[in-house]
Design a protein around this motif. Structure first.
Motif, mmCIF file in Angstrom:
data_model
loop_
_atom_site.group_PDB
_atom_site.id
_atom_site.type_symbol
_atom_site.label_atom_id
_atom_site.label_comp_id
_atom_site.label_asym_id
_atom_site.label_seq_id
_atom_site.Cartn_x
_atom_site.Cartn_y
_atom_site.Cartn_z
ATOM 1 N N LEU A 48 28.503 -26.035 13.824
ATOM 2 C CA LEU A 48 29.121 -27.073 13.037
ATOM 3 C C LEU A 48 28.243 -27.341 11.762
ATOM 4 N N THR A 49 27.232 -27.037 11.403
ATOM 5 C CA THR A 49 26.424 -26.954 10.228
ATOM 6 C C THR A 49 26.990 -26.010 9.293
ATOM 7 N N HIS A 52 30.722 -26.932 8.394
ATOM 8 C CA HIS A 52 30.473 -27.992 7.590
ATOM 9 C C HIS A 52 30.321 -27.702 6.067
ATOM 10 N N GLU A 53 29.200 -26.635 5.900
ATOM 11 C CA GLU A 53 28.716 -26.092 4.568
ATOM 12 C C GLU A 53 29.961 -25.260 4.009
ATOM 13 N N THR A 55 33.287 -25.638 4.626
ATOM 14 C CA THR A 55 34.278 -26.317 4.268
ATOM 15 C C THR A 55 34.118 -27.309 2.992
ATOM 16 N N GLU A 56 32.891 -27.644 2.751
ATOM 17 C CA GLU A 56 32.522 -28.506 1.809
ATOM 18 C C GLU A 56 32.650 -27.495 0.509
ATOM 19 N N TYR A 203 38.160 -23.099 10.685
ATOM 20 C CA TYR A 203 38.052 -23.048 9.142
ATOM 21 C C TYR A 203 39.444 -22.731 8.677
#
Length: 459
Positions: A48-49, A52-53, A55-56, A203
């Protein structure tokens, strides 16, 4: 008669039988039941991390090209591939498809295009039914060269480019529909794991939504730019004794900066630049009305720039009292090398020649719409043969990010540094000044400022 209970000693019940076997010593401590769960949770948190990175990073892209590049790189990292190919083509539109490669040169892309589309996993993802399983889960081809049913041309191209497996995934979501597809190539036989497929699928769905927003945004920007260009002169007039060049860039939201050059009676020439306050369609519409009105006033009384701007002030005050604008109008007689100009809150022109580079001293005045009645004295000057008069909007100065006094100094330095060989070409002068003032380029997408530069070179 029941037997008497034996007394308890130190809390031990004598009735409990005692084993005569001696237990073996404990050599290993068994793993706690929660260790496996903790490992799984740690893996999920790591995944998940990473997601998240990625997608950011994708969300921070502001242009479609940047988003497509980021998607290709992130997808390759998630599925463990080195090369990839992405095709963006929205059904039901006339927009041409976009093809982008990762680790593939133009020649490689050309080879891939020679393969029949239906013979590739990417083609099946792009052309298959939207509700098919392939459209949701992607297509993995773990051993291309070992596939006996592989198209001969596809086999030849795969051998030439050196890839042995592929994984194709659609770029689709419920809200945006199907926008295209991507495929990643492996150098050795293999395929992504179930976890990798799940992550890249999540993603890709997020990326599809982001691409849809950027596509609509770029389409809106293109429409705004088209409207802005239609509101400006389609071509510059040809007047004996003077040559013209103009550069214009409209902000992404649409702005109110404009310019004009129109032939006047007796071989005269009218030059104008201006800026309407605000941005968006409203400012663009006001800009079009203001420019059309100035053209009419210039034809009627262009030899008196003060009268032209006074009429424009009155019109703006009566019809759009909440609107403010700046404008500069110059009446030029090329044969006599005479220029008479007046400005309403606008930046002063710059004269560039072999012997001088200086600003024209204009009288300070308020913008149009700021006073009940506008009037400022005109200024007359005579450009020497070979000199260029540079008119511009303050967006050019603000784009530098400097304070206004430093921006004026920077513009003066940029004009003074024009090579002598280029000073007789107004287009070369304009381009040199823009390169010196805006090293990142006139079309930088993250700038909201309009820019207008109009150059008149007197032979």
């Amino acid at each position: 008669m029941s037997a008497p209970h034996l007394p308890k000693v130190a809390g031990i019940d004598p009735e409990v039988p005692v084993s005569t076997q001696t237990a073996a010593p404990l050599r290993e401590i068994p793993a706690a039941p929660g260790a496996f769960i903790q490992d799984r949770l740690a893996g999920w948190v790591s995944d998940l991390t990473t997601l998240h990175e990625l997608t950011e990073r994708l969300a921070s892209t502001a242009t479609l090209d940047a988003a497509l590049n980021e998607l290709l790189h992130a997808g390759a990292a998630l599925v463990g591939a080195r090369r990839g190919l992405l095709v963006l083509e929205r059904a039901g539109t006339t927009t041409p498809s976009t093809t982008l490669g990762l680790g593939l040169g133009p020649a490689d892309l050309g080879h891939l295009e020679t393969v029949e589309r239906s013979a590739t996993a990417l083609g099946r993802v792009l052309d298959g039914p939207p509700d098919a399983a392939d459209a949701r889960d992607g297509i993995a081809t773990p051993d291309l060269l070992g596939d006996q049913d592989l198209d001969p041309r596809h086999r030849e191209v795969a051998t030439r480019l050196g890839y042995a497996a592929s994984y194709a995934l659609p770029l689709a979501s419920e809200a945006a529909g199907r926008l295209g597809g991507a495929v990643w190539f492996y150098d050795e036989p293999g395929e992504p794991s179930e976890k990798q497929r799940h992550l890249v699928g999540l993603y890709a769905r997020y990326a599809t939504e982001h691409l849809a927003r950027l596509t609509e945004l770029e389409r809106a920007r293109a429409d705004i730019a088209t409207v802005a260009e239609e509101l400006l002169p389609s071509r510059l007039p040809c007047i004996p004794g003077v040559r013209l060049a103009a550069r214009h860039r409209t902000g992404p939201q649409g702005g109110g900066d404009w310019y004009d050059a129109l032939p006047l009676p007796d071989h005269a020439l009218g030059l104008a630049v201006g800026s309407v306050g605000g941005s968006g369609p409203s400012a663009m519409a006001a800009m079009g009305r203001l420019r059309a009105s100035l053209r009419a006033y210039a034809v009627m009384e262009g030899e008196d720039p003060v009268a032209v701007l006074s009429d424009l002030e009155l019109l703006l005050r009566l019809t759009e009292p909440a609107r403010t604008a700046t404008a500069l109008f110059a009446y030029c007689e090329p044969a006599a090398r005479k220029v008479v100009l007046a400005g309403a809150g606008h930046t002063p022109p710059l004269v560039l020649g072999d012997r001088r580079c200086e600003y024209v001293e204009t009288t300070l005045s308020a913008p149009l719409g700021m006073l009940a009645c506008w009037e400022a004295p005109s200024v007359e000057f005579s450009p020497a043969p070979g000199e260029t008069v540079l008119l511009y909007t303050d967006g050019l100065l603000r784009r530098t990010g400097d304070a206004m006094d430093r921006a004026f100094a920077r513009l003066h330095s940029a004009a003074a540094s024009v090579p002598k060989a280029d000073r007789h070409d107004p287009a070369a002068v304009t381009d040199h000044v823009l390169r010196a003032m805006l090293p990142d380029g006139l079309d930088r997408s993250d700038s909201t400022e309009d820019v207008v530069v109009l150059a008149a070179h007197f032979d």
